[in-house]
Write a protein that holds these residues in place. Structure first.
Motif, mmCIF file in Angstrom:
data_model
loop_
_atom_site.group_PDB
_atom_site.id
_atom_site.type_symbol
_atom_site.label_atom_id
_atom_site.label_comp_id
_atom_site.label_asym_id
_atom_site.label_seq_id
_atom_site.Cartn_x
_atom_site.Cartn_y
_atom_site.Cartn_z
ATOM 1 N N LEU A 177 -3.988 0.339 -2.744
ATOM 2 C CA LEU A 177 -3.335 -0.826 -3.336
ATOM 3 C C LEU A 177 -3.366 -0.751 -4.861
ATOM 4 C CD1 LEU A 177 -4.726 -3.771 -1.168
ATOM 5 C CD2 LEU A 177 -2.413 -2.826 -1.108
ATOM 6 N N PRO A 210 0.817 -1.220 0.000
ATOM 7 C CA PRO A 210 0.000 0.000 0.000
ATOM 8 C C PRO A 210 0.848 1.266 0.000
ATOM 9 C CG PRO A 210 -0.019 -1.016 2.170
ATOM 10 C CD PRO A 210 0.689 -1.972 1.267
ATOM 11 N N LEU A 247 -7.570 -0.280 3.705
ATOM 12 C CA LEU A 247 -6.874 -0.292 2.434
ATOM 13 C C LEU A 247 -7.891 -0.006 1.335
ATOM 14 C CD1 LEU A 247 -4.672 -3.482 2.966
ATOM 15 C CD2 LEU A 247 -3.944 -1.103 3.143
#
Length: 293
Positions: free
Chosen positions: A219, A212, A257
């Motif tokens: 991502l 990340p 994320l």
């Protein structure tokens, strides 16, 4: 400057500034200055350079929000994706000062602050530069990845200093800013483009390794467009591995994320939680793409 795209979308826009061909930073500054006194929220599409132009034009005179266009951005003035920009613009209650950061001579530099809607789940944070990963952690992550990959299977490494360090453990030198393909102990393709990458993985057993973006958690969709929806589908989401140091995970402060592939159906296909490899036999189950109802 948006007129052609707006008309193509069926809108009848009011043109407030006649830009040159091609348009320039001066056109962005001029148009933003005209709009600043006429709108409650100024939306702009671009990257860190455009954010600098908007900062020069409006300062703190009007709230702004950037619509991301796929590049890797350091500034904290952008929505996490275009849909989120629309959701934020439709309704927000608070503002905050957000950093405008751009790279100058290879290093990030703070240029000032813009006022943006304070919606943490929908507006990205400032990118945090890498402080490096300990050799022990890199070696552990590299060993863990090797245990997941069978002989003859391809390993697609996404951009980043962490993935480059992993390749170095295996004795391979790959560019940190590109997508690289490894087969065993050799580099099959370095800094590969989307078309070539799709050709390499189609019909082959392959894994994708991503790390990340520090502080933001992206991502996919920021600086790695080579990993297109077609490539991701060809490999299979179950063969996507996330790697990061524990410090990088902690720096996210619990924020999820994020993926922004440009394909809504693919984004929805990702699991709600992913395993993040942080070392040898060490993983963290972490939230991905947290959505608001």
């Amino acid at each position: 400057m948006g007129e052609v795209a707006a008309r193509a979308g069926g809108f009848v826009p009011e043109v407030v500034w006649a830009a040159g061909v091609p348009s320039s930073a001066a056109d962005t500054v001029a148009a933003a200055r005209v709009l600043a006194s006429r709108v409650d929220l100024l939306l702009f599409a671009g990257g860190d350079g455009t954010a600098r132009d908007v900062l020069e034009a409006v300062g703190d005179s009007v709230p702004v929000l950037g619509i991301p266009t796929g590049v890797k951005m350091h500034s904290a003035v952008f929505a996490v994706n275009p849909r989120a920009a629309g959701e934020v613009a439709a309704g927000y209650s608070r503002l905050r000062d957000a950093e405008v950061v751009d790279r100058v001579d290879g290093s990030p530099r703070l240029f000032g602050y813009l006022r943006v809607p304070d919606v943490p789940a929908r507006v990205q944070q400032r990118k945090i530069g890498s402080s490096g990963v300990s050799p022990e952690a890199v070696s552990g992550i590299a060993a863990e990845l090797r245990s997941m990959v069978m002989p003859g299977e391809l390993l697609v490494l996404g951009p980043g200093t962490t993935t480059r360090a992993i390749a170095a453990v295996w004795g391979l030198d790959v560019p940190a800013l590109g997508v690289n393909v490894i087969d065993g102990e050799k580099v099959v393709a370095a800094d590969v483009g989307a078309d070539e990458l799709l050709e390499l993985v189609s019909g082959a057993a392959a894994h994708i390794v991503l790390t990340p973006i520090g502080g933001q958690g992206f991502l996919l969709g920021r600086g790695n467009q080579q990993l297109s929806p077609e490539v991701l589908r060809a490999v299979g989401l179950e063969w996507l591995h996330v790697v990061a140091s524990e410090a990088k995970v902690v720096a996210l402060g619990g924020r999820p994320l994020l993926v922004d592939t440009g394909d809504d159906s693919l984004d929805r296909a990702f699991p709600r939680y992913v395993r993040v490899v942080t070392g040898w036999r060490r993983t963290i189950l972490y939230p991905l793409n947290e959505r608001q109802s």
